[in-house]
Motif scaffolding. Structure first.
Motif, PDB file in Angstrom:
ATOM      1  N   GLN A  87       0.809  -1.250   0.082  1.00 48.30           N
ATOM      2  CA  GLN A  87      -0.248  -0.026  -0.027  1.00 48.30           C
ATOM      3  C   GLN A  87       0.918   1.247   0.005  1.00 48.30           C
ATOM      4  OE1 GLN A  87      -2.387  -0.427   3.605  1.00 48.30           O
ATOM      5  NE2 GLN A  87      -0.928   0.616   4.791  1.00 48.30           N
ATOM      6  N   PHE A 108       0.554   7.008   4.181  1.00 43.26           N
ATOM      7  CA  PHE A 108      -0.839   6.273   3.926  1.00 43.26           C
ATOM      8  C   PHE A 108      -1.859   6.918   4.994  1.00 43.26           C
ATOM      9  CE2 PHE A 108      -3.865   2.970   3.703  1.00 43.26           C
ATOM     10  CZ  PHE A 108      -4.103   2.744   2.354  1.00 43.26           C
ATOM     11  N   GLU A 109      -1.329   6.676   6.406  1.00 46.68           N
ATOM     12  CA  GLU A 109      -1.935   7.041   7.289  1.00 46.68           C
ATOM     13  C   GLU A 109      -2.746   8.413   7.525  1.00 46.68           C
ATOM     14  OE1 GLU A 109       2.032   7.655   8.602  1.00 46.68           O
ATOM     15  OE2 GLU A 109       0.735   5.914   7.579  1.00 46.68           O
ATOM     16  N   GLU A 110      -2.274   9.588   6.320  1.00 48.76           N
ATOM     17  CA  GLU A 110      -2.496  10.813   6.416  1.00 48.76           C
ATOM     18  C   GLU A 110      -3.611  11.237   5.194  1.00 48.76           C
ATOM     19  OE1 GLU A 110       0.692  13.178   6.678  1.00 48.76           O
ATOM     20  OE2 GLU A 110       1.570  12.321   8.415  1.00 48.76           O
ATOM     21  N   THR A 133      -3.394  -0.395  -2.810  1.00 50.73           N
ATOM     22  CA  THR A 133      -3.667  -1.244  -1.686  1.00 50.73           C
ATOM     23  C   THR A 133      -3.849  -2.724  -2.099  1.00 50.73           C
ATOM     24  OG1 THR A 133      -4.550  -1.576   0.563  1.00 50.73           O
ATOM     25  CG2 THR A 133      -6.151  -0.616  -1.336  1.00 50.73           C
TER      26      THR A 133
END
Length: 608
Positions: A87, A108-110, A133
């Protein structure tokens, strides 16, 4: 991939024959098609008004928490989700010099906190957010595109730019209310641009009356003549079903209907179109190869017929060279057509915006814009979105007609495969949707209105009071108070009328400025769109002319060389040509077998 193996086998065999014949141009064209067979990508665009549950629907569809979900407008960027083993996420931003877009990796988490003017973009316009992903649905070649909401009441013109390149569009509307006028306009436009469209009725778990809304929406679609299936779903039930592994709950969520639509209307249709494209290209390659091989074989077997064939090929070569030259008639038709199209499209857009401006000014003259400015904003956004969308549809129609007119210059126009201009209609970084209507000066509050009245009554009280003092009365007396009330009321009414007139002037100015901004940005996007269409048609028909000239030239050269070939080698060469022609004939039979059978003509009705 199992269904793709037979197509790849036939394509590889055709490329082998073309490669042996020295036709690299045919090999290159077939390799592009083989790449499409190996890696099919099907774009599914999810669109709708704001707060319809689009991001939650996408998460439920993929069974993954990727898109941000919230009560407010959480999706501010076009988000493209595709498959990858690892991802990652990256912003695609426009090049200020008009070059290729740049890609900026983001954590990726933002991705849920990114916006249109986010820091990684460094102030440049953001085209989209690409998210890759590992996902089972995406691994099948599905690419899901989550679009921002249109706003409170329409404005789908910017979102409509993502539709032309889509294989299917899922328009989401929740079960709280029936389809609105902007939604119906958007559906009408999408139906002309995309072959597969479905209306997804979301949040059926929240509204017990969703069946009445479902039937009302079906009636709206029927009256508008829009053929689109209605799919009631609940993303919440789908999430619970996947977490609990509850098959019954999964059926009640309605997502089985969505997967069935994608399977039947998108995947199956795309496979059918891919098979037809393979059959057309193999058949075309077989014709080009057979022309060269057949001309040489005729010249070897029968010198008299070979001489006649050489004369015919020379005449055909002359015509092919005319098509190939830069002064060819088809290029003049294309250039003149694009120039005329640019002027007509710009005039059409300005005419639509002028009609909107007239209607807006008539409404402003009949109402107080200060009190109903929000309604004007909603209506104007929806009207402009519909106008821009209709202008886009008109551009597509005219571009297709232009392609057909250019194809008429070619001898094989009857069977000529025209290019698809839909993906050239995508405006990319559309800035027309970012135009906003300026705010008006708010109306005066109660305290300010009292102050205006008191200020106007002051002169009346003083003048009447002075007259009263000459008659022996006090400065403040009933006569002076009455005069103050009359003059104060008149001053209040005059000030109210003046402020209303000023608000109307300011409102008309704001509308004109808004429409000018839309016309400015949309005009630039239209010019870029027409340039892309021009290049597509020019390259397509140039390639057709090149292949035709190459085939005729090779055939003429082979026939002339065959006439001078020694008798000892004639039999050997004839045997080799016959073997290659059998291979070409076999390829042509494969191509014909791939095409669906044509329906027999209907029998006339029996007479008694």
């Amino acid at each position: 991939m199992v269904a793709a193996q037979p197509l790849l086998a036939v394509l590889n065999e055709t490329m082998g024959v073309a490669r042996d014949a020295g036709r690299g141009d045919l090999v290159e064209r077939l390799e592009v098609l083989a790449g499409r067979v190996r890696d099919p990508r099907r774009r599914i665009v999810v669109a709708g008004l704001g707060n319809q549950g689009k991001s939650q629907f996408v998460n439920a569809l993929l069974n993954a928490d990727i898109c941000a979900v919230g009560d407010d407008a959480t999706t501010t960027l076009v988000t493209q989700l595709s498959y990858a083993a690892q991802q990652r996420a990256q912003l695609v931003v426009a090049d200020p010099d008009g070059g290729e877009p740049a890609r900026t990796p983001v954590p990726f988490e933002e991705i849920g906190a990114l916006g249109g003017r986010t820091l990684p973009a460094q102030g440049r316009p953001v085209l989209r957010l690409e998210v890759e992903t590992p996902n089972r649905l995406l691994a099948d070649g599905i690419v899901v595109v989550d679009t921002p909401g249109w706003g409170a009441h329409g404005g789908g013109g910017a979102v409509l730019g993502n539709v032309p390149a889509a294989d299917a569009v899922l328009m989401l509307t929740d079960a709280s209310t029936e389809l609105t006028a902007p939604e119906m306009d958007f559906l009408r436009q999408v139906r002309e641009l995309c072959p597969a469209v479905a209306v997804v009725l979301t949040k059926v778990d929240l509204y017990p009356h969703w069946r009445q809304v479902f039937e009302a929406n079906r009636e709206h679609l029927r009256r508008a003549g829009i053929e689109a299936p209605m799919l009631p779903v609940s993303a919440l039930l789908r999430a619970h079903a996947m977490r609990l592994q509850d098959e019954q709950l999964g059926r009640e969520s309605g997502f089985g209907l969505v997967f069935g639509f994608l399977r039947e209307q998108v995947v199956a249709r795309d496979q059918s179109e891919l098979v037809r494209a393979v059959a057309r290209d193999i058949g075309s390659a077989a014709e080009h190869l057979a022309l060269t091989l057949g001309s040489e074989l005729v010249a070897l077997r029968d010198p008299e017929r070979g001489a006649a064939a050489i004369r015919e090929l020379k005449a055909a070569k002359t015509g092919a060279e005319r098509l190939h030259r830069h002064t060819a008639a088809w290029q003049q038709t294309l250039g003149d057509g694009v120039t005329d199209l640019a002027g007509d499209v710009d005039h059409d857009l300005r005419n639509r915006l002028r009609d909107i401006a007239k209607e807006a000014e008539e409404w402003i003259e009949a109402h107080d814009p200060g009190r109903h400015w929000d309604r004007m904003d909603e209506w104007l956004t929806a009207a402009v979105g519909t106008a821009v969308g209709d202008n886009l549809l008109w551009t597509r129609t005219r571009a297709v007609r232009l392609a057909e007119r250019v194809a008429g210059h070619f001898d094989e126009a009857g069977g000529l495969d025209l290019p698809d201009v839909r993906d050239r209609l995508d405006p990319g970084a559309s800035r027309a949707g970012s135009c906003t209507l300026a705010d008006l000066e708010p109306d005066l509050g109660f305290g300010h209105k009292v102050l205006v009245g008191v200020r106007g009554s002051y002169g009346g009280v003083v003048m009447a009071g002075l007259v009263g003092t000459m008659a022996g009365m006090a400065l403040i007396n009933p006569l002076s108070l009455g005069a103050g009330v009359l003059l104060g009321g008149k001053a209040f009414r005059d000030d109210k009328q003046a402020r209303l007139a000023k608000r109307r002037v300011d409102a008309k100015t704001a509308v004109r400025r808004y429409l000018d901004d839309v016309a400015f940005h949309t005009g630039k996007e239209t010019k870029d769109r027409l340039h892309r269409i021009h290049r597509l048609l020019r390259d397509h028909f140039t390639a057709v002319a090149d292949r035709t000239l190459r085939s005729i030239d090779d055939s003429l050269r082979a026939a002339q060389e065959a006439a001078n070939l020694e008798a000892a080698r004639r039999a050997e060469r004839c045997a080799e040509l016959e073997r290659r022609l059998r291979l070409v004939a076999e390829l042509r039979r494969h191509a014909d077998a791939l095409l669906p059978p044509t329906a027999p003509p209907a029998l006339p009705p029996a007479t008694p």
